[in-house]
Scaffold this motif. Structure first.
Motif, PDB file in Angstrom:
ATOM      1  N   LEU A 128       0.809  -1.224   0.000  1.00  0.00           N
ATOM      2  CA  LEU A 128       0.000   0.000   0.000  1.00  0.00           C
ATOM      3  C   LEU A 128       0.839   1.269   0.000  1.00  0.00           C
ATOM      4  N   GLY A 129       1.812   1.375   0.902  1.00  0.00           N
ATOM      5  CA  GLY A 129       2.630   2.568   0.975  1.00  0.00           C
ATOM      6  C   GLY A 129       3.797   2.471   0.014  1.00  0.00           C
ATOM      7  N   LEU A 130       3.990   3.502  -0.818  1.00  0.00           N
ATOM      8  CA  LEU A 130       5.056   3.477  -1.810  1.00  0.00           C
ATOM      9  C   LEU A 130       5.954   4.706  -1.658  1.00  0.00           C
ATOM     10  N   THR A 131       7.151   4.656  -2.238  1.00  0.00           N
ATOM     11  CA  THR A 131       8.166   5.683  -1.992  1.00  0.00           C
ATOM     12  C   THR A 131       7.781   7.070  -2.480  1.00  0.00           C
ATOM     13  N   ASP A 132       6.984   7.170  -3.509  1.00  0.00           N
ATOM     14  CA  ASP A 132       6.636   8.488  -4.037  1.00  0.00           C
ATOM     15  C   ASP A 132       5.448   9.106  -3.315  1.00  0.00           C
ATOM     16  N   GLY A 133       5.077   8.512  -2.165  1.00  0.00           N
ATOM     17  CA  GLY A 133       3.918   9.003  -1.430  1.00  0.00           C
ATOM     18  C   GLY A 133       2.619   8.481  -2.008  1.00  0.00           C
ATOM     19  N   GLY A 134       2.722   7.709  -3.070  1.00  0.00           N
ATOM     20  CA  GLY A 134       1.543   7.141  -3.711  1.00  0.00           C
ATOM     21  C   GLY A 134       1.000   5.969  -2.928  1.00  0.00           C
ATOM     22  N   ASN A 135      -0.105   5.460  -3.400  1.00  0.00           N
ATOM     23  CA  ASN A 135      -0.790   4.393  -2.706  1.00  0.00           C
ATOM     24  C   ASN A 135      -0.971   3.206  -3.640  1.00  0.00           C
ATOM     25  N   GLY A 136      -0.769   2.014  -3.098  1.00  0.00           N
ATOM     26  CA  GLY A 136      -0.929   0.804  -3.883  1.00  0.00           C
ATOM     27  C   GLY A 136      -2.327   0.603  -4.425  1.00  0.00           C
ATOM     28  N   VAL A 137      -3.316   1.266  -3.830  1.00  0.00           N
ATOM     29  CA  VAL A 137      -4.688   1.155  -4.332  1.00  0.00           C
ATOM     30  C   VAL A 137      -4.762   1.714  -5.752  1.00  0.00           C
ATOM     31  N   GLU A 138      -4.025   2.799  -6.016  1.00  0.00           N
ATOM     32  CA  GLU A 138      -3.986   3.376  -7.363  1.00  0.00           C
ATOM     33  C   GLU A 138      -3.371   2.384  -8.349  1.00  0.00           C
ATOM     34  N   VAL A 139      -2.309   1.707  -7.920  1.00  0.00           N
ATOM     35  CA  VAL A 139      -1.667   0.692  -8.755  1.00  0.00           C
ATOM     36  C   VAL A 139      -2.646  -0.454  -9.019  1.00  0.00           C
ATOM     37  N   ALA A 140      -3.331  -0.892  -7.960  1.00  0.00           N
ATOM     38  CA  ALA A 140      -4.284  -2.002  -8.099  1.00  0.00           C
ATOM     39  C   ALA A 140      -5.403  -1.653  -9.073  1.00  0.00           C
ATOM     40  N   ALA A 141      -5.900  -0.430  -9.007  1.00  0.00           N
ATOM     41  CA  ALA A 141      -6.971  -0.010  -9.916  1.00  0.00           C
ATOM     42  C   ALA A 141      -6.493  -0.052 -11.367  1.00  0.00           C
ATOM     43  N   ALA A 142      -5.276   0.430 -11.615  1.00  0.00           N
ATOM     44  CA  ALA A 142      -4.728   0.401 -12.978  1.00  0.00           C
ATOM     45  C   ALA A 142      -4.511  -1.043 -13.436  1.00  0.00           C
TER      46      ALA A 142
END
Length: 137
Positions: free
Chosen positions: A54-68
């Motif tokens: 879930l937590g990623l280095t760029d402050g992004g969230n794994g949920v965004e990755v999962a949606a893509a």
């Protein structure tokens, strides 16, 4: 499930996961630590499964990755300390950290079984399968 993307911000966990999968006969197509890098791999490589923290280095969230990944027809297994609320709509399951190499391999095998047969008799500790998503990707 042979071609796997690892999306993990902790270098040691990413390295260990890559090692376990490679030793298990899986092909790690990419190991990335940010949303942007994950989206690039999802768009450019043929994949079967994404292991997403879930937590990623760029402050992004794994949920965004999962949606893509889901939009691209890719199965997602969250690998995180706490399964995300709403993750059931984006992934096929969640494997809670900490997990052993055996649990990780067992989780992937359970997903393969779920996709092939529609049910799993025994899942490894810490694995939550979202059965309703077995045919969604």
């Amino acid at each position: 499930m042979q071609r796997i993307l690892i999306v993990e911000d902790e270098p040691l966990i990413a390295f260990d996961t890559e090692h376990v999968l490679t030793e298990g006969g899986y092909q790690v197509v990419g190991t990335v630590d940010s949303v942007e890098a994950a989206l690039e791999v999802i768009a450019s490589k043929k994949l079967d499964l994404a292991l997403v923290d879930l937590g990623l280095t760029d402050g992004g969230n794994g949920v965004e990755v999962a949606a893509a990944a889901r939009r691209a027809g890719l199965q997602v297994l969250f690998v995180t300390g706490r399964c995300p609320k709403g993750g059931e709509s984006l992934g096929i399951g969640c494997l809670e950290k900490p997990f052993t190499p055996k649990d990780l391999r067992g989780a992937i095998e359970a997903i393969e079984t779920l996709l092939a047969r529609g049910s799993v008799k025994k899942a490894p500790p810490g694995l939550h399968l979202y059965v309703d998503n077995a045919s969604a990707a």
